[in-house]
Design a protein around this motif. Structure first.
Motif, PDB file in Angstrom:
ATOM      1  N   ASN A 122       0.868  -1.189   0.000  1.00 52.79           N
ATOM      2  CA  ASN A 122       0.000   0.000   0.000  1.00 52.79           C
ATOM      3  C   ASN A 122       0.903   1.237   0.000  1.00 52.79           C
ATOM      4  N   THR A 123       1.761   1.398   0.999  1.00 51.91           N
ATOM      5  CA  THR A 123       2.858   2.376   0.910  1.00 51.91           C
ATOM      6  C   THR A 123       4.047   1.803   1.661  1.00 51.91           C
ATOM      7  N   HIS A 124       5.160   1.656   0.960  1.00 50.33           N
ATOM      8  CA  HIS A 124       6.371   1.180   1.638  1.00 50.33           C
ATOM      9  C   HIS A 124       6.808   2.200   2.670  1.00 50.33           C
ATOM     10  N   PHE A 125       7.123   1.735   3.862  1.00 47.61           N
ATOM     11  CA  PHE A 125       7.804   2.602   4.818  1.00 47.61           C
ATOM     12  C   PHE A 125       9.227   2.833   4.294  1.00 47.61           C
ATOM     13  N   ASP A 126       9.907   3.888   4.762  1.00 49.18           N
ATOM     14  CA  ASP A 126      11.199   4.236   4.130  1.00 49.18           C
ATOM     15  C   ASP A 126      12.226   3.109   4.202  1.00 49.18           C
ATOM     16  N   THR A 127      12.309   2.414   5.361  1.00 50.11           N
ATOM     17  CA  THR A 127      13.315   1.335   5.450  1.00 50.11           C
ATOM     18  C   THR A 127      12.906   0.144   4.587  1.00 50.11           C
ATOM     19  N   ASP A 141       4.136   1.598  -4.789  1.00 53.05           N
ATOM     20  CA  ASP A 141       3.087   1.934  -3.817  1.00 53.05           C
ATOM     21  C   ASP A 141       1.732   1.978  -4.504  1.00 53.05           C
ATOM     22  N   LEU A 142       0.771   1.217  -3.983  1.00 52.25           N
ATOM     23  CA  LEU A 142      -0.543   1.134  -4.630  1.00 52.25           C
ATOM     24  C   LEU A 142      -1.677   1.443  -3.655  1.00 52.25           C
ATOM     25  N   VAL A 143      -1.505   2.463  -2.835  1.00 49.71           N
ATOM     26  CA  VAL A 143      -2.572   2.832  -1.901  1.00 49.71           C
ATOM     27  C   VAL A 143      -3.740   3.412  -2.703  1.00 49.71           C
ATOM     28  N   ILE A 144      -4.956   3.338  -2.160  1.00 53.67           N
ATOM     29  CA  ILE A 144      -6.122   3.915  -2.859  1.00 53.67           C
ATOM     30  C   ILE A 144      -5.927   5.429  -3.038  1.00 53.67           C
ATOM     31  N   ASN A 159      -5.999   1.503   2.716  1.00 51.37           N
ATOM     32  CA  ASN A 159      -6.354   0.366   1.856  1.00 51.37           C
ATOM     33  C   ASN A 159      -5.523   0.298   0.580  1.00 51.37           C
ATOM     34  N   MET A 160      -5.304  -0.927   0.151  1.00 47.39           N
ATOM     35  CA  MET A 160      -4.629  -1.175  -1.130  1.00 47.39           C
ATOM     36  C   MET A 160      -5.622  -0.922  -2.252  1.00 47.39           C
TER      37      MET A 160
END
Ligand code: PLP
Length: 458
Positions: A122-127, A141-144, A159-160
Motif C-alpha cells: 500500500n505504501t512502503h515505509f522508508d526502510t 506503492d498502490l494505496v487507494i 487500503n490497497m
C-alpha cells in the motif's frame, strides 16, 4: 463509564526529568546539527515526537520480565515465552527474531528480492523501500487514491488499490512479484488503517495470481482497534480476534517490536513457507545471531512478550487512539491543516498546505519541523520530499505530500504535555508566512533524511 474524558489508564511509577532550554540555546543546537533534527542531542529536546519507535514507557510487568530474562545462548526460556506470545496473535509456522523491523526486512528481501523483481505495497515505509531497492528490486506503492489526499475522510485510507494491484499482477510474469506487502497501519500515508474487507480482497488477488501476502504489521493493534471502531459488523469483537483474523489472511509478516508490541527494541520475521524460512534463518545466523535470540537479549524477549499482551487491551487502545485524536482535533480546530482522519500513532501536519509559499524543492516540511523545535523545543519528523524526493537514479521528484509527523510515544506524555504542543504549533502557524525553505548541502545517499545537512534558503 459515561464520562467524556478518557484518562491515561496507568499512573506514573518512575519519572524522567525534562530540561527546559531557551530559544537562543535551541538556535545554537540547530546550527550545530546543520538543521537536521536527527542530529540534535535529545537532552536538548523538550517534547520528543520524532518517532513512536522504541520510545514508549514500559510497564511494571515488562520491567519484571526484564528481571526474569534468561541469557542462555540457545533455547532460553525467555525465547519460548516470546515465541508463545507472538504465536498467540500471529500463529505462523516459523518465527525468526530480529533486533528491529528493518533487520527482518533486510533478511526477507535478500531472500526474495533482486534485479527485475517488483514488490507492491500500500505504501512502503522508508526502510522497507530502501531494503527492497537495495536488493535491486522495484518498490511500488498502490494505496487507494484517497490515501494520497490529505483531506479525504475515507475511514480506511491505508487500503490497497485492488484494481491497480490486480492490473500489476496480471501484467507481470508470476516470478517477477515475489510477494505482496500490506503495511498496517500505513505509516507513510498518515498512520491510516487498512480494513479487514480490503485485506480479504488482497488475499483473493494473491490467491488468484499465486503470490504470497506479507504484512508489515508494526501497528497491528492500532489497526485492529480502528477496524473495531469503524468497520461494519466488527464493533463487538475482541481486538485479539481481529488480529488473529488479519494474521490468518497472510503467509508471513515483518514486525518492529518497537511499535505496538511496546518494546524499546526488537522485531521478527514470520512465515509459513519451510524453504523460505530455511533460507532466512541462514541469513539470520549470518547477520543477527542464533535463531532463538536473533540480535536480542533474553531481557528484550521478555519485555516484548509482555508488551504484546498489553498492546491488545481495550482500555489501552481506547486511550491510545483517543489521545492521538485529541491532539489532531485541537490542531485542526486552530485552523492548522492536518491529515484527516487523525491516524493511530501520530498527527501529520500538512506543511505543503500551511507553507504554500515554499515549493517542494525547498522542503516545506523541513521548514515547519525546524520552526517547531526553535519555537518550543518540539521535535517532529519531516515526511515529504526530504524523505522520499531522491530517486534511485539520483534525480529529485516531489513527494506525494509534504508532511511533518508528530509521532506520539506510547504511554509517555500526559495531556498537559500535549496541550503545550498544541500551543506551540498554533503559535508557529500564526507566523507561517515568515518561514523560509531549506536546501540540502550534503551529498546524496540512501535514507538521506537521517544524515542530510541543511541551510536556509536566502
Ligand atoms: C511501517 C514500518 N515498517 C517498518 C519499520 C522499521 O522498523 P525499525 O525501525 O524497527 O527498523 C517502521 C519503523 O518506523 C515502520 O513504521
Amino acid at each position: 463509564m459515561g464520562f467524556r474524558t478518557i484518562i491515561e489508564p496507568f499512573r506514573i511509577h518512575s519519572v524522567e526529568p525534562l530540561v527546559m532550554t531557551t530559544p537562543e540555546q535551541r538556535r545554537a543546537a540547530l546550527a550545530d546539527a546543520h538543521h537536521n533534527l536527527f542530529a540534535l542531542h535529545s537532552a536538548d529536546v523538550l517534547i520528543d515526537l520524532l518517532t513512536d519507535s522504541g520510545t514508549g514507557a514500559m510497564s511494571r510487568d515488562q520491567w519484571a520480565g526484564v528481571q526474569r530474562g534468561d541469557e542462555s545462548y540457545a533455547g532460553s526460556p525467555s525465547w519460548f515465552r516470546f515465541l508463545e506470545a507472538v504465536r498467540d496473535l500471529f500463529p505462523f509456522e516459523h518465527v525468526i527474531p530480529t533486533h528491529q523491523g528493518r533487520a527482518a526486512e533486510s533478511i526477507l528481501f535478500t531472500a526474495v528480492g533482486g534485479d527485475g523483481r517488483i514488490v507492491p505495497n500500500n505504501t512502503h515505509f522508508d526502510t522497507t523501500r530502501a531494503n527492497v531497492e537495495y536488493s535491486g528490486a522495484t518498490a511500488v506503492d498502490l494505496v487507494i487514491p484517497e490515501g494520497r489526499d490529505s483531506q479525504s475522510l475515507h475511514p480506511f485510507k491505508g487500503n490497497m488499490d485492488l484494481e491497480a494491484l490486480d492490473a500489476l499482477l496480471t501484467e507481470q510474469r508470476a516470478d517477477v512479484v515475489p510477494l505482496v506487502m500490506v503495511t498496517i497501519t500505513n505509516n507513510s500515508g498518515g498512520g491510516q488503517p487498512v480494513s479487514l474487507a480490503n485485506l480479504h480482497g488482497v488475499r483473493e488477488l494473491c490467491d488468484r495470481h499465486g503470490v504470497p501476502l506479507f504484512l508489515d504489521a508494526c501497528r497491528f493493534a492500532e489497526n485492529a482497534w480502528f477496524i473495531r471502531e469503524r468497520e461494519e459488523g466488527q464493533g463487538d469483537r475482541d481486538v485479539v480476534d481481529i488480529v488473529r483474523e488479519m494474521a490468518s489472511l497472510a503467509d508471513g509478516m515483518t514486525m518492529s517490536a518497537k511499535k505496538d508490541p511496546l518494546g524499546n527494541i526488537g522485531g521478527w520475521l514470520a512465515m509459513n513457507d519451510d524453504d523460505l524460512a530455511e533460507q532466512c534463518r541462514t541469513l539470520e545466523i549470518l547477520t543477527e545471531g542464533f535463531p532463538t535470540y536473533g540480535g536480542l537479549s533474553g531481557r528484550d524477549l521478555e519485555a516484548v512478550a509482555q508488551g504484546l499482551r498489553e498492546s491488545v487491551q481495550h482500555d489501552y487502545l481506547r486511550y491510545r487512539i483517543r489521545s492521538t485524536a485529541y491532539l489532531g482535533e485541537a490542531l485542526a480546530g486552530a485552523g492548522i491543516p492536518v491529515v484527516q482522519p487523525i491516524g493511530g500513532h501520530a498527527v501529520y501536519l500538512d506543511a505543503g498546505a500551511l507553507l504554500d509559499h515554499i515549493p517542494p524543492t525547498d522542503y516545506p516540511g523541513q521548514a515547519l519541523a525546524v520552526a517547531l523545535y526553535e519555537t518550543g523545543g518540539i521535535r517532529g519528523c519531516e515526511i515529504g520530499s526530504v524523505m522520499f524526493g531522491l530517486q534511485p537514479d539520483g534525480t529529485e521528484r516531489p513527494a506525494a505530500m509534504e508532511l511533518v509527523r508528530l509521532a506520539i510515544p506510547r504511554r509517555t506524555y500526559t495531556q498537559s504535555h500535549i496541550d503545550y504542543v498544541i500551543e506551540v504549533c498554533t503559535q508557529v502557524a500564526e507566523r507561517a508566512g515568515e518561514l523560509r525553505g531549506y536546501r540540502i548541502t550534503s551529498p546524496p545517499r540512501p535514507l538521506r533524511h537521517f544524515t542530510a545537512q541543511f541551510e536556509a534558503v536566502a
